[in-house]
Design a protein around this motif. Structure first.
Motif, PDB file in Angstrom:
ATOM      1  N   UNK A 490      30.225  32.393 -47.088  1.00 45.67           N
ATOM      2  CA  UNK A 490      29.594  31.205 -46.509  1.00 45.67           C
ATOM      3  C   UNK A 490      29.387  30.171 -47.606  1.00 45.67           C
ATOM      4  N   UNK A 491      29.685  28.906 -47.289  1.00 47.04           N
ATOM      5  CA  UNK A 491      29.491  27.819 -48.247  1.00 47.04           C
ATOM      6  C   UNK A 491      28.579  26.772 -47.611  1.00 47.04           C
ATOM      7  N   UNK A 492      27.884  25.968 -48.422  1.00 46.16           N
ATOM      8  CA  UNK A 492      27.060  24.889 -47.855  1.00 46.16           C
ATOM      9  C   UNK A 492      27.923  23.876 -47.120  1.00 46.16           C
ATOM     10  N   UNK A 493      27.341  23.286 -46.076  1.00 51.55           N
ATOM     11  CA  UNK A 493      28.096  22.360 -45.237  1.00 51.55           C
ATOM     12  C   UNK A 493      28.216  20.971 -45.842  1.00 51.55           C
ATOM     13  N   UNK A 494      28.604  20.049 -44.996  1.00 50.45           N
ATOM     14  CA  UNK A 494      28.838  18.668 -45.406  1.00 50.45           C
ATOM     15  C   UNK A 494      27.501  17.959 -45.561  1.00 50.45           C
TER      16      UNK A 494
END
Length: 582
Positions: A490-494
């Protein structure tokens, strides 16, 4: 005889005049013949015209290219200055009035008691312009200039209500790139086809300062609007309002915004309001926002977006798991660029490793062997030092017996071991400096990948020039910090987007909850980082959806967004007290 002589002289002069008149007539005929021949030659359609170089003056270049494409004068659209509303005149200054009145009184001590009231009235403002019959329906190109007296200073072009075909877009292709100050092109109801949009997309990047493009009220059957925001596009603002864009066009626009390998890095504002985009199209646009970190404002107002589309947009704004294709691309990027975390951990030399064991695992027998080797090497070093000391003593005794030369020799003999030690120390120091530089570069690269927008310190500025591009380089979202949850990355969003317009859609309380969670997640990330460069959503328009204004989730979301609005000013205590007292 004299009379007869006078008559003959008159006759001769008359004959000469007649001959001269005939000659003049012949010359005039010859000249007229040559001019008509030249006109026929000029009007010859088979003759190739001479090449024309654009002057940068839009009106002159446009009319010339229209004539070269065999358009008649009544078929060429007129280039006119765009009408502007009348400006508000500033109120006259009271001081200037008093001074004028005093001057008038000093000049004329007996002013008229009944001044002419008609002369003092201002003329009525001109809020409209009258035109001839059917002139309103003729094609016209409206322009705005920095200076109306200089036609070379065209900055904006407006076209309203007439079809732009391939012939006309070909003329624009030759004229517009030569207009240096052209920055805005606004088209409304111009009925474009896919071929015309392709032509626009091919030459718009050649316009040096063209950043804003608006094509509103124009329906294209193929919906190939994504061609305008390709990788070569330099547009920063694109408006496609009321163009009947469906989920098909939204899918192409989403791919143009970003994919796993490509991304539009120039577009800042995208307006898609008043179209026919449903949850499927909103999901496609959300997919394009996964890897895009340039778009700041997005408008999907007055569409058919409901809860599913709102959930997908909220997921992109908060955090999301990587797909298999994105994971593969992330590994490629890490292998090409090198992971900064690996650079900070030094691997032990190969001589200390076991045959089939990694560097971090060591057995007890291997540790014993290494300890014994270290003891033997230390003993050898100590024995060698003792032997060197004994040799130095014997040399010093011999040199003292030799006389005057003994002091010099003794000095040299003492300097030899000291020089050797210095060389060793310098070598070790030099190696440590290189390691320190490598460590500094790796640490700076690591910090730049983790934090964006931080100011570099004086130590970082001393780094060599080869490391500076890595610090300035924009980071791919795939290289951000990753969390491993449920066997997914999981990566941080925009967090680059600051304005989202979802008003006048079909979003209910369920979609509002997902949007509220996304905003709250961005606020927590904002509070964890000391000086973040990415602020996240600052304004979100949600009016006109399928939810009551008294709903708790909607009201809570509005309260959270109110404090994040950059134009929000909290009420002062004094004002609150005054309002309560009143």
């Amino acid at each position: 005889m004299s009379s007869t002589g006078g008559e003959t002289s008159k006759m001769n002069s008359f004959v000469k005049k007649v001959k001269m008149g005939k000659r003049v007539e012949k010359m005039m005929k010859d000249k007229s013949g040559t001019t008509t021949g030249q006109e026929i030659a000029d009007d010859d359609p088979n003759k190739t015209p001479e090449p024309y170089t654009c002057t940068g003056i839009f009106e002159a270049d446009f009319t010339e290219f229209c004539r070269r494409n065999h358009l008649k004068d009544n078929e060429i659209p007129a280039v006119v200055i765009r009408p502007k509303p009348p400006g508000i005149q500033p109120p006259p200054d009271a001081k200037s009035k008093d001074s004028k009145d005093s001057k008038d009184a000093s000049k004329d001590p007996t002013p008229d008691e009944s001044p002419d009231t008609g002369s003092q009235e201002d003329p009525p403002p001109k809020t409209y312009v009258t035109k001839e019959k059917y002139a309103y329906f003729r094609p016209v190109i409206q322009v705005e200039m920095e200076n109306d007296e200089k036609p070379i200073t065209v900055t904006e072009i407006y076209i309203r209500g007439w079809k732009i075909d391939l012939l006309m877009v070909g003329i624009f292709k030759q004229c517009w790139p030569t207009i240096e100050k052209l920055s805005v092109v606004n088209l409304w109801n111009v009925n474009l086809s896919e071929a015309v949009i392709k032509e626009f997309a091919s030459f718009l990047p050649q316009c040096p300062n063209l950043k804003t493009l608006a094509i509103d009220g124009t329906i294209c059957v193929e919906e190939s609007w994504a061609l305008l925001i390709g990788e070569e596009s330099l547009l920063t603002s694109l408006s496609l309002r009321n163009n009947g864009i469906t989920d098909k066009g939204a899918a192409m626009i989403g791919k143009a915004l970003s994919t796993v390998k490509t991304c539009n890095k120039n577009l800042i504002s995208l307006n898609l309001s008043g179209n026919k985009i449903s949850d499927i199209g909103a999901t496609s646009i959300a997919q394009g926002l996964r890897m895009n970190r340039a778009l700041l404002s997005l408008s999907l107002a007055n569409n058919n977006v409901s809860n599913e589309g709102a959930k997908r947009l909220a997921e992109v704004l908060s955090r999301f798991p990587l797909t298999h294709e994105e994971v593969v691309e992330r590994r490629k990027l890490l292998s090409e660029k090198g992971s900064p975390d690996r650079g900070l951990v030094k691997s032990p030399p190969p001589s200390r490793r076991g045959d089939n064991r990694p560097g971090s695992v060591r057995s007890s027998s291997h540790m014993d062997k290494t300890d014994k080797k270290r003891d033997k090497s230390s003993k050898k070093k100590q024995d060698g030092k003792k032997g060197e000391k004994e040799k130095e003593d014997t040399r010093s005794i011999r040199s003292s017996a030799e006389g005057c030369k003994s002091e010099k020799d003794h000095g040299k003999s003492n300097k030899i071991p000291m020089d050797g030690k210095k060389d060793k120390d310098d070598a070790t120091k030099g190696g440590s400096k290189k390691d320190d530089k490598w460590k500094k570069a790796s640490i700076v690269a690591d910090t730049m990948t983790k934090t964006k927008g931080k100011k570099t310190s004086s130590k970082d500025k001393r780094l060599p020039e080869s490391d500076s591009p890595e610090m300035v380089e924009a980071i791919n979202p795939l290289l951000e910090q990753v969390e491993n949850m449920d066997n997914q990355l999981w990566i941080p969003g925009n967090r680059c987007m600051i304005n989202l317009n979802l008003s006048r859609n079909n979003i209910t309380e369920i979609g509002m909850k997902s949007l509220l969670l996304a905003v709250q997640y961005q606020i927590t990330l904002l509070n964890l980082t000391p000086s973040p460069a990415l602020k996240g959503i600052l304004r979100m328009s949600l009016n006109g959806n399928a939810v009551k204004k008294t709903d708790e989730t909607f009201m809570k979301l509005q309260e959270v967004l109110l404090t994040r609005d950059p134009y929000y000013k909290p009420p002062e205590k004094g004002e609150d007290n005054q309002s309560l007292a009143g």
